[in-house]
Design a protein around this motif. Structure first.
Motif, mmCIF file in Angstrom:
data_model
loop_
_atom_site.group_PDB
_atom_site.id
_atom_site.type_symbol
_atom_site.label_atom_id
_atom_site.label_comp_id
_atom_site.label_asym_id
_atom_site.label_seq_id
_atom_site.Cartn_x
_atom_site.Cartn_y
_atom_site.Cartn_z
ATOM 1 N N ALA A 121 0.977 -1.087 -0.001
ATOM 2 C CA ALA A 121 0.148 -0.204 -0.095
ATOM 3 C C ALA A 121 0.807 1.206 0.202
ATOM 4 C CB ALA A 121 -1.047 0.026 1.255
ATOM 5 N N GLY A 122 0.405 2.201 -0.957
ATOM 6 C CA GLY A 122 1.475 3.418 -0.876
ATOM 7 C C GLY A 122 0.551 4.506 0.124
ATOM 8 N N GLN A 123 0.964 5.581 -0.146
ATOM 9 C CA GLN A 123 0.228 6.830 0.712
ATOM 10 C C GLN A 123 -0.567 7.599 0.153
ATOM 11 O OE1 GLN A 123 3.846 8.771 2.312
ATOM 12 N NE2 GLN A 123 4.367 9.503 0.256
ATOM 13 N N VAL A 124 -1.307 8.380 0.850
ATOM 14 C CA VAL A 124 -2.363 9.211 0.424
ATOM 15 C C VAL A 124 -1.564 10.482 -0.026
ATOM 16 C CG1 VAL A 124 -4.327 10.680 0.898
ATOM 17 C CG2 VAL A 124 -4.418 8.163 1.624
ATOM 18 N N VAL A 125 -1.682 10.984 -1.157
ATOM 19 C CA VAL A 125 -0.953 12.381 -1.550
ATOM 20 C C VAL A 125 -1.998 13.477 -1.843
ATOM 21 C CG1 VAL A 125 1.049 11.244 -2.366
ATOM 22 C CG2 VAL A 125 -0.702 11.576 -3.937
ATOM 23 N N GLY A 126 -3.431 12.924 -1.818
ATOM 24 C CA GLY A 126 -4.328 14.088 -2.033
ATOM 25 C C GLY A 126 -5.602 13.827 -1.043
ATOM 26 N N ASN A 127 -5.882 14.695 -0.335
ATOM 27 C CA ASN A 127 -6.962 14.553 0.934
ATOM 28 C C ASN A 127 -7.999 15.227 0.538
ATOM 29 O OD1 ASN A 127 -3.710 14.794 1.961
ATOM 30 N ND2 ASN A 127 -4.931 13.364 3.110
ATOM 31 N N PRO A 128 -9.368 14.912 0.560
ATOM 32 C CA PRO A 128 -10.465 15.579 0.096
ATOM 33 C C PRO A 128 -10.879 16.368 1.255
ATOM 34 C CG PRO A 128 -10.890 13.181 0.183
ATOM 35 C CD PRO A 128 -9.339 13.363 0.643
ATOM 36 N N ILE A 129 -10.475 16.294 2.366
ATOM 37 C CA ILE A 129 -10.761 17.500 3.753
ATOM 38 C C ILE A 129 -9.583 17.968 3.907
ATOM 39 C CG2 ILE A 129 -11.779 17.640 5.783
ATOM 40 C CD1 ILE A 129 -13.434 15.111 5.090
ATOM 41 N N ALA A 130 -8.604 18.549 3.082
ATOM 42 C CA ALA A 130 -7.508 19.297 3.483
ATOM 43 C C ALA A 130 -7.713 20.472 4.193
ATOM 44 C CB ALA A 130 -6.854 19.901 2.151
ATOM 45 N N SER A 131 -8.997 20.953 4.105
ATOM 46 C CA SER A 131 -9.585 22.147 5.163
ATOM 47 C C SER A 131 -11.030 21.708 5.753
ATOM 48 C CB SER A 131 -9.675 23.497 4.420
ATOM 49 O OG SER A 131 -10.789 23.377 3.507
ATOM 50 N N TYR A 132 -11.252 22.151 6.676
ATOM 51 C CA TYR A 132 -12.623 21.837 7.287
ATOM 52 C C TYR A 132 -13.853 22.475 6.547
ATOM 53 C CZ TYR A 132 -10.755 18.834 11.034
ATOM 54 O OH TYR A 132 -10.192 17.829 11.744
ATOM 55 N N GLU A 159 -13.995 20.498 15.269
ATOM 56 C CA GLU A 159 -14.462 19.902 13.993
ATOM 57 C C GLU A 159 -13.803 18.694 13.807
ATOM 58 O OE1 GLU A 159 -14.152 24.538 13.464
ATOM 59 O OE2 GLU A 159 -12.967 23.117 14.753
ATOM 60 N N LEU A 160 -12.774 18.367 14.688
ATOM 61 C CA LEU A 160 -12.273 16.874 14.609
ATOM 62 C C LEU A 160 -13.368 15.903 14.868
ATOM 63 C CD1 LEU A 160 -9.795 14.820 14.692
ATOM 64 C CD2 LEU A 160 -9.746 15.328 17.126
ATOM 65 N N TYR A 161 -14.212 16.321 15.964
ATOM 66 C CA TYR A 161 -15.395 15.296 16.375
ATOM 67 C C TYR A 161 -16.395 15.282 15.241
ATOM 68 C CZ TYR A 161 -12.918 15.518 20.899
ATOM 69 O OH TYR A 161 -12.144 15.237 21.845
ATOM 70 N N ARG A 162 -16.566 16.250 14.547
ATOM 71 C CA ARG A 162 -17.495 16.109 13.484
ATOM 72 C C ARG A 162 -16.919 15.216 12.312
ATOM 73 N NH1 ARG A 162 -17.300 21.768 11.144
ATOM 74 N NH2 ARG A 162 -18.278 20.914 9.278
ATOM 75 N N LEU A 163 -15.725 15.403 11.896
ATOM 76 C CA LEU A 163 -15.214 14.368 11.189
ATOM 77 C C LEU A 163 -15.096 12.988 11.738
ATOM 78 C CD1 LEU A 163 -13.050 13.586 8.460
ATOM 79 C CD2 LEU A 163 -11.263 14.366 10.080
ATOM 80 N N ARG A 164 -14.731 12.641 12.861
ATOM 81 C CA ARG A 164 -14.969 11.360 13.536
ATOM 82 C C ARG A 164 -16.304 10.816 13.440
ATOM 83 N NH1 ARG A 164 -15.454 10.872 20.005
ATOM 84 N NH2 ARG A 164 -17.445 11.902 19.190
ATOM 85 N N ASP A 165 -17.450 11.435 13.661
ATOM 86 C CA ASP A 165 -18.625 11.106 13.812
ATOM 87 C C ASP A 165 -19.163 10.936 12.382
ATOM 88 O OD1 ASP A 165 -18.634 11.247 16.464
ATOM 89 O OD2 ASP A 165 -19.872 13.358 16.425
ATOM 90 N N MET A 166 -18.548 11.398 11.139
ATOM 91 C CA MET A 166 -18.882 11.142 9.977
ATOM 92 C C MET A 166 -18.509 10.074 9.259
ATOM 93 S SD MET A 166 -17.448 11.238 6.429
ATOM 94 C CE MET A 166 -16.419 12.443 6.717
ATOM 95 N N VAL A 167 -17.262 9.352 9.978
ATOM 96 C CA VAL A 167 -16.602 8.252 9.748
ATOM 97 C C VAL A 167 -17.279 7.106 10.409
ATOM 98 C CG1 VAL A 167 -14.437 6.805 9.798
ATOM 99 C CG2 VAL A 167 -14.377 9.281 9.081
#
Length: 335
Positions: free
Chosen positions: A72-83, A148-156
């Motif tokens: 497995a490689g690494q992620v080089v493009g993140n869809p949530i680069a900003s909140y 905002e971290l908890y919003r991301l956590r709860d979405m996942v």
């Protein structure tokens, strides 16, 4: 639910570069040499979008770059680069709709292989958050305890509960989580942050699994001594970890409370001698083997590993798996 399987079990698999260094016959023969007491099942998933020969976008929108075939490689493009992007982001929960064909297929696979353990999953909370959000930013969010971290956590977490709905409909015995929490020497975040941010989600998911009569396998590479007791307290039945990153004598105090799936040292296996391989297998059994929990010893084999080293691992595991528990592998108290 933690019964003696009758001995110590071992298994191995080769990485994607195995055919560069060994014949297909050698790979197949060694991979099939140790009997597995379980069968893994998979859902069909949307194909990754190929962006370049070694770059692809997964169904979450994360862009991966792979440098070595089969690793497995690494992620080089993140869809949530900003909140700000999180407000517009939709988790791909539609992937679980209309899965009647998958459900029927997996139930048939289970019916055709009675008497063994059936498992599914590679469920990821922290790992998925780290793919969606740039890792360095996520670590700062954790340190700052950002709302905002908890919003991301709860979405996942909501996605994981949808995934679990489907898994629990299949009749499997075991559901697997994969969260690489450890570095070579410690956790990637503080134990206090782990308890506050991530442990409550694990508890909710594990409780659902246990209420359904299933078991939990938790894979986590690296040094995880700081959370091992808490994983056991959450009801994890099998922990798949790199025991070479932690002192065996310290991990041994947990045997009998959990089934260890001990990852044989994949960094040393390619470079050491067959005699070294054999010497290293037996201390793992001495320290972690217990009929109260059970023990697997597993080897992920890099393609360049000498065949003699792989065969030494197989021979040692066959010797161990043929032994019943004895004074040499005493049963620990559950206290």
């Amino acid at each position: 639910h933690r019964q003696n399987p009758g001995g110590i079990m071992g298994w191995l698999w080769w990485d994607g570069e195995g055919t560069k260094y060994h014949s297909q016959e050698e790979l197949t023969r060694t991979a099939d040499a140790l009997k597995q007491g379980w069968q893994g099942h998979k859902l069909s998933t949307p194909p990754d979008e190929r962006l370049a020969p070694n770059r692809m976008r997964d169904w979450w929108g994360c862009i991966w770059q792979e440098e070595v075939l089969g690793i497995a490689g690494q992620v080089v493009g993140n869809p949530i680069a900003s909140y700000e992007a999180l407000a517009r982001y939709q988790a791909p929960v539609g992937v679980f709709d209309h899965r009647e064909a998958d459900v029927a297929r997996i139930k048939q696979e289970i019916a055709e292989a009675p008497g063994i353990l059936h498992k599914i999953g590679w469920m990821q909370l922290y790992e998925r958050m780290r793919y969606l959000r740039p890792a360095q930013d996520l670590y700062l969010d954790i340190a700052d305890d950002l709302p905002e971290l908890y919003r991301l956590r709860d979405m996942v977490a909501e996605y994981l509960h949808r995934e679990l709905d489907l898994y629990l409909s299949l009749g499997v015995d075991l559901i697997t989580f994969s969260e690489d929490w450890g570095t070579q020497t410690g956790l990637q975040i503080s134990p206090a942050a782990w308890r506050k941010i991530f442990k409550p989600v694990y508890r909710d998911l594990f409780d659902r699994i246990h209420r359904a009569g299933c078991r939990v396998e938790f894979h986590s590479c690296g040094y995880i001594m700081d959370i091992l007791d808490e994983l056991i307290g959450l009801g994890v039945e099998i922990v798949h970890s790199q025991v070479g990153c932690m002192p065996l004598k310290e991990i041994a105090r947990f045997k009998g409370r959990i089934c260890f799936e001990a990852d044989f040292d994949r960094q040393q296996l390619p470079v050491q001698s067959p005699e070294w391989v054999r010497r290293e297998v037996f201390p793992i059994a001495e320290h972690l083997g217990s009929p109260a929990g059970g023990l697997f010893i597993v080897a992920e084999v890099a393609g360049a590993t000498p065949l003699a080293n792989v065969e030494a691992f197989i021979e040692a595991m066959k010797e161990l798996s043929g032994r019943m528990w004895s004074r040499r592998y005493p049963q620990n108290s559950r206290a």
